[in-house]
Design a protein around this motif. Structure first.
Motif, PDB file in Angstrom:
ATOM      1  N   ALA A   1      41.596  35.611  49.526  1.00  0.00           N
ATOM      2  CA  ALA A   1      40.539  36.245  50.324  1.00  0.00           C
ATOM      3  C   ALA A   1      40.172  37.609  49.742  1.00  0.00           C
ATOM      4  O   ALA A   1      38.989  37.967  49.686  1.00  0.00           O
ATOM      5  CB  ALA A   1      40.982  36.384  51.776  1.00  0.00           C
ATOM      6  N   SER A   2      41.159  38.352  49.279  1.00  0.00           N
ATOM      7  CA  SER A   2      40.877  39.651  48.655  1.00  0.00           C
ATOM      8  C   SER A   2      40.045  39.475  47.405  1.00  0.00           C
ATOM      9  O   SER A   2      39.079  40.207  47.169  1.00  0.00           O
ATOM     10  CB  SER A   2      42.184  40.355  48.285  1.00  0.00           C
TER      11      SER A   2
ATOM     12  N   LEU B   1      38.079  36.991  46.723  1.00  0.00           N
ATOM     13  CA  LEU B   1      36.733  36.568  47.117  1.00  0.00           C
ATOM     14  C   LEU B   1      35.910  37.742  47.622  1.00  0.00           C
ATOM     15  O   LEU B   1      34.710  37.832  47.346  1.00  0.00           O
ATOM     16  CB  LEU B   1      36.818  35.488  48.197  1.00  0.00           C
ATOM     17  N   ARG B   2      36.549  38.636  48.351  1.00  0.00           N
ATOM     18  CA  ARG B   2      35.839  39.805  48.856  1.00  0.00           C
ATOM     19  C   ARG B   2      35.314  40.647  47.697  1.00  0.00           C
ATOM     20  O   ARG B   2      34.163  41.079  47.693  1.00  0.00           O
ATOM     21  CB  ARG B   2      36.755  40.638  49.753  1.00  0.00           C
ATOM     22  N   VAL B   3      36.143  40.845  46.679  1.00  0.00           N
ATOM     23  CA  VAL B   3      35.718  41.609  45.504  1.00  0.00           C
ATOM     24  C   VAL B   3      34.560  40.897  44.811  1.00  0.00           C
ATOM     25  O   VAL B   3      33.569  41.512  44.424  1.00  0.00           O
ATOM     26  CB  VAL B   3      36.913  41.808  44.532  1.00  0.00           C
TER      27      VAL B   3
ATOM     28  N   VAL C   1      32.381  38.825  46.125  1.00  0.00           N
ATOM     29  CA  VAL C   1      31.167  38.934  46.942  1.00  0.00           C
ATOM     30  C   VAL C   1      30.545  40.315  46.774  1.00  0.00           C
ATOM     31  O   VAL C   1      29.317  40.445  46.672  1.00  0.00           O
ATOM     32  CB  VAL C   1      31.482  38.622  48.424  1.00  0.00           C
ATOM     33  N   GLU C   2      31.367  41.347  46.737  1.00  0.00           N
ATOM     34  CA  GLU C   2      30.838  42.703  46.536  1.00  0.00           C
ATOM     35  C   GLU C   2      30.138  42.810  45.182  1.00  0.00           C
ATOM     36  O   GLU C   2      29.074  43.417  45.075  1.00  0.00           O
ATOM     37  CB  GLU C   2      31.961  43.741  46.646  1.00  0.00           C
ATOM     38  N   GLN C   3      30.730  42.213  44.154  1.00  0.00           N
ATOM     39  CA  GLN C   3      30.099  42.238  42.834  1.00  0.00           C
ATOM     40  C   GLN C   3      28.765  41.494  42.857  1.00  0.00           C
ATOM     41  O   GLN C   3      27.778  41.947  42.260  1.00  0.00           O
ATOM     42  CB  GLN C   3      31.032  41.618  41.791  1.00  0.00           C
TER      43      GLN C   3
ATOM     44  N   LYS D   1      26.829  41.130  45.439  1.00  0.00           N
ATOM     45  CA  LYS D   1      25.872  41.962  46.180  1.00  0.00           C
ATOM     46  C   LYS D   1      25.287  43.046  45.272  1.00  0.00           C
ATOM     47  O   LYS D   1      24.096  43.331  45.332  1.00  0.00           O
ATOM     48  CB  LYS D   1      26.548  42.599  47.393  1.00  0.00           C
TER      49      LYS D   1
END
Length: 120
Positions: free
Chosen positions: A59-60, A62-64, A66-68, A70
């Protein structure tokens, strides 16, 4: 008679002793079974905790990611705006070309009419 009663009490005491010993073994067995189940449950909980721990890592990540995405998407906004502007300009240019084509067709017909009047 007293000896008979004493013998009966000894037999009863012996039977009770065997009964309590067997009950003790049974209770110990049940407690051991419950203990085994609790140990299995603990191992299962640890395994599930490890699994969820790895899910947290995923999940961490994936969060990174997704931020990239964005950030990259934000950098494309400028290009999308430019494409929209170009599209609008092309639409306007097509309208102008269409008007010029109609005007050229009209002039061509007038020139042909003038040549046909001169030729006759």
């Amino acid at each position: 008679m007293e000896e008979k009663a004493k013998a009966q009490r000894d037999a009863l005491a012996e039977s009770l002793e065997v009964l309590f010993a067997n009950m003790s073994v049974m209770v110990k067995g049940e407690l051991q079974g419950a203990n085994n189940q609790l140990e299995l449950l603990e191992k299962m909980n640890l395994r599930v905790a490890e699994e969820y721990n790895s899910f947290g890592d995923v999940a961490s990540g994936l969060r990174v990611f997704v931020e990239q995405l964005k950030e990259k998407n934000g950098s494309f906004d400028e290009y999308i705006q430019q494409i929209d502007t170009i599209d609008q300009q092309v639409t306007e240019f097509e309208a102008v070309v269409s008007m010029l084509d109609k005007y050229v067709s009209l002039l061509e017909s007038k020139v042909q009419q003038a040549f046909s009047n001169l030729a006759s």
